[in-house]
Design a protein around this motif. Structure first.
Motif, PDB file in Angstrom:
ATOM      1  N   UNK A   1      -5.927   6.373  -3.296  1.00  0.00           N
ATOM      2  CA  UNK A   1      -5.752   5.271  -4.243  1.00  0.00           C
ATOM      3  C   UNK A   1      -4.451   4.515  -4.002  1.00  0.00           C
ATOM      4  N   UNK A   2      -3.446   5.219  -3.419  1.00  0.00           N
ATOM      5  CA  UNK A   2      -2.173   4.550  -3.180  1.00  0.00           C
ATOM      6  C   UNK A   2      -2.332   3.442  -2.157  1.00  0.00           C
ATOM      7  N   UNK A   3      -3.074   3.772  -1.060  1.00  0.00           N
ATOM      8  CA  UNK A   3      -3.255   2.764  -0.018  1.00  0.00           C
ATOM      9  C   UNK A   3      -4.027   1.564  -0.521  1.00  0.00           C
ATOM     10  N   UNK A   4      -4.910   1.805  -1.508  1.00  0.00           N
ATOM     11  CA  UNK A   4      -5.733   0.722  -2.038  1.00  0.00           C
ATOM     12  C   UNK A   4      -4.886  -0.321  -2.762  1.00  0.00           C
ATOM     13  N   UNK A   5      -3.629   0.077  -3.174  1.00  0.00           N
ATOM     14  CA  UNK A   5      -2.792  -0.848  -3.917  1.00  0.00           C
ATOM     15  C   UNK A   5      -2.102  -1.868  -3.024  1.00  0.00           C
ATOM     16  N   UNK A   6      -2.143  -1.671  -1.724  1.00  0.00           N
ATOM     17  CA  UNK A   6      -1.503  -2.621  -0.817  1.00  0.00           C
ATOM     18  C   UNK A   6      -2.185  -3.982  -0.973  1.00  0.00           C
ATOM     19  N   UNK A   7      -1.401  -5.065  -1.035  1.00  0.00           N
ATOM     20  CA  UNK A   7      -1.993  -6.396  -1.260  1.00  0.00           C
ATOM     21  C   UNK A   7      -3.063  -6.769  -0.238  1.00  0.00           C
ATOM     22  N   UNK A   8      -2.858  -6.426   1.033  1.00  0.00           N
ATOM     23  CA  UNK A   8      -3.845  -6.767   2.048  1.00  0.00           C
ATOM     24  C   UNK A   8      -5.141  -5.993   1.850  1.00  0.00           C
ATOM     25  N   UNK A  13     -10.943  -5.874  -0.117  1.00  0.00           N
ATOM     26  CA  UNK A  13     -12.046  -5.435  -0.953  1.00  0.00           C
ATOM     27  C   UNK A  13     -12.441  -6.495  -1.989  1.00  0.00           C
ATOM     28  N   UNK A  14     -11.554  -7.419  -2.260  1.00  0.00           N
ATOM     29  CA  UNK A  14     -11.869  -8.459  -3.237  1.00  0.00           C
ATOM     30  C   UNK A  14     -12.793  -9.513  -2.652  1.00  0.00           C
ATOM     31  N   UNK A  15     -12.564  -9.842  -1.383  1.00  0.00           N
ATOM     32  CA  UNK A  15     -13.408 -10.840  -0.714  1.00  0.00           C
ATOM     33  C   UNK A  15     -14.757 -10.207  -0.386  1.00  0.00           C
ATOM     34  N   UNK A  16     -15.836 -10.939  -0.589  1.00  0.00           N
ATOM     35  CA  UNK A  16     -17.170 -10.423  -0.328  1.00  0.00           C
ATOM     36  C   UNK A  16     -17.410 -10.138   1.147  1.00  0.00           C
ATOM     37  N   UNK A  17     -18.428  -9.313   1.418  1.00  0.00           N
ATOM     38  CA  UNK A  17     -18.730  -8.919   2.787  1.00  0.00           C
ATOM     39  C   UNK A  17     -19.197 -10.096   3.630  1.00  0.00           C
ATOM     40  N   UNK A  18     -19.997 -10.969   3.043  1.00  0.00           N
ATOM     41  CA  UNK A  18     -20.522 -12.108   3.815  1.00  0.00           C
ATOM     42  C   UNK A  18     -19.398 -13.018   4.304  1.00  0.00           C
ATOM     43  N   UNK A  19     -18.447 -13.442   3.446  1.00  0.00           N
ATOM     44  CA  UNK A  19     -17.320 -14.236   3.961  1.00  0.00           C
ATOM     45  C   UNK A  19     -16.518 -13.500   5.024  1.00  0.00           C
ATOM     46  N   UNK A  20     -16.389 -12.173   4.876  1.00  0.00           N
ATOM     47  CA  UNK A  20     -15.642 -11.400   5.864  1.00  0.00           C
ATOM     48  C   UNK A  20     -16.346 -11.423   7.217  1.00  0.00           C
ATOM     49  N   UNK A  21     -17.666 -11.268   7.215  1.00  0.00           N
ATOM     50  CA  UNK A  21     -18.412 -11.293   8.473  1.00  0.00           C
ATOM     51  C   UNK A  21     -18.327 -12.676   9.118  1.00  0.00           C
TER      52      UNK A  21
END
Length: 421
Positions: A1-8, A13-21
């Motif tokens: 959970x600590x690593x999940x707090x990093x802004x990047x 995880x906030x941006x959807x998978x389709x935009x990422x692809x």
């Protein structure tokens, strides 16, 4: 959970998978355009992604087949015989259409430079295809897992699933939980698809040049056009055979209310509540849709049949294998059966392409690369596929409800007219 707090990481995880692809695809093209050497250096990302898919796909297929058969409920009629016929005829028709389109407009994709280098020997005819198919069916289950023999895994999965139908409910629940666990692992791997697509596209374009993009566009056009024909021609024709009246008010209602949400969720399972609400609002037969909607989300996969058929034939053509008419018909049957086993997650049908490819003796090393190519175009392909799968459920369930002369018959027309006025 600590690593999940990093802004990047939070942004990832906030941006959807389709935009990422899409970003991965664009960055891969850009890197190959500006520096072929740098593009070749990121091939490891695509290699790791392909290997991850290769490792999880066999166990996923086995567990999903066992779980779905073991948890099948007995004694529920609800016009299931007619509905099952519609489902299979719809998938078989979609596969036949995809085969015909692939013959007319063959797609080629760069998979290997020389198929002979990896020991790929084209089958001499349908007899050899059938012999290979039967041999793979009776393979040792452990060897089938190790060698990624999907045909053997499906046979063992069906056998184990039938045996577990008589097991305790606790055992069935355990198989369901196991299928969810494996599917969760697949979702994690799919989350890294943008990086895999980036490495795959960059390294592929660095080796083959930008002409390969035209092959991807051609492949995507064949897939989408086939799915549109299924939605606008084949499904209405099947519905008319059952309801004996104009099916297009129901078809257009299903496309607007069911296909559009499914297009964005890219999951037939996630669209079950939407379809249940549509059936209730259109006053369809409750005894039918209460069972048929969850069942259709699992096995009614016309879009998956198109995807499996087109991508398999593209692989076959690209490796120099000649397909006769009998092998093509056998492929349609296999694609329809495989489509029933497509998992409810985004891109689930792609994981079953190796099953169809194995008919022609195409090794797993090649077919898994086709999965990665499918994910590359899946931004559009998988969305359209899921939209077709989900809307087909409404069309078929509605046609049966209408044939039973329930209140659903006028409801279709009034609902459609209310939306179009």
């Amino acid at each position: 959970m600590v690593g999940r707090q990093h802004p990047l990481i939070r942004l990832y995880f906030k941006v959807g998978l389709i935009p990422q692809i899409i970003c991965g695809l664009i960055l891969g093209i850009g890197l190959a355009f500006f520096s072929k050497e740098a593009a070749s250096d990121v091939a490891l990302l695509g290699h790791l992604f392909i290997n991850a898919l290769k490792s999880v796909a066999p166990i996923l297929v086995l567990v999903l087949v066992v779980s779905s058969i073991a948890n099948h409920q007995h004694g529920k009629k609800s016009n299931m015989n007619t509905l099952m016929v519609l489902y299979f005829v719809g998938m078989m028709s979609a596969a036949l259409l995809a085969t015909f389109a692939s013959f007319l407009f063959p797609s080629y994709i760069t998979i290997v430079d020389n198929a002979q280098e990896i020991g790929l020997t084209p089958p001499s005819g349908v007899k050899e295809v059938l012999t290979t198919l039967l041999t793979r069916m009776i393979d040792n289950p452990v060897n089938a897992l190790v060698q990624a023999n999907y045909i053997g895994l499906i046979v063992w999965g069906v056998g184990i699933g039938l045996a577990l139908r008589h097991a305790n409910q606790t055992t069935k629940t355990m198989m369901t939980d196991l299928s969810y666990s494996i599917s969760y692992i697949v979702r994690i791997i799919i989350r890294f698809a943008p990086l895999g697509v980036f490495g795959l596209v960059a390294s592929t374009l660095a080796e083959t040049g930008f002409a390969e993009l035209l092959n991807y566009v051609h492949l995507l056009l064949v897939l989408v056009c086939c799915m549109l024909i299924v939605a606008l021609v084949i499904n209405p024709l099947l519905a008319f055979c059952v309801m004996r009246k104009n099916p297009y008010p129901l078809v257009f209602t299903s496309l607007k209310d069911s296909a559009i949400p499914a297009f964005f969720t890219r999951s037939s399972a996630a669209n079950i509540p939407v379809n249940m609400e549509i059936c209730k609002r259109l006053k369809m037969d409750e005894d039918t849709y209460s069972v048929a909607v969850p069942l259709g989300a699992a096995i009614n996969m016309s879009g998956a049949a198109v995807t499996i058929t087109v991508l398999t034939l593209a692989t076959v053509y690209s490796t120099g294998i000649t397909v006769d008419i009998y092998s093509a018909v056998l492929l349609c049957i296999v694609a329809s059966v495989c489509a029933c086993g497509a998992s409810g997650i985004a891109g689930g049908s792609l994981l079953l392409i190796p099953v169809a490819c194995s008919m022609f003796g195409i090794p797993n090393e090649i077919s898994v690369k086709v999965i990665a190519i499918g994910i590359t175009i899946g931004v559009i392909q998988d969305s359209v596929e899921t939209a077709l799968n989900s809307s087909s459920d409404i069309v078929f369930i509605g046609s049966i409800s209408s044939s039973l002369k329930t209140e659903s018959e006028p409801a279709f027309e009034s609902a459609f007219e209310a939306k179009t006025n």
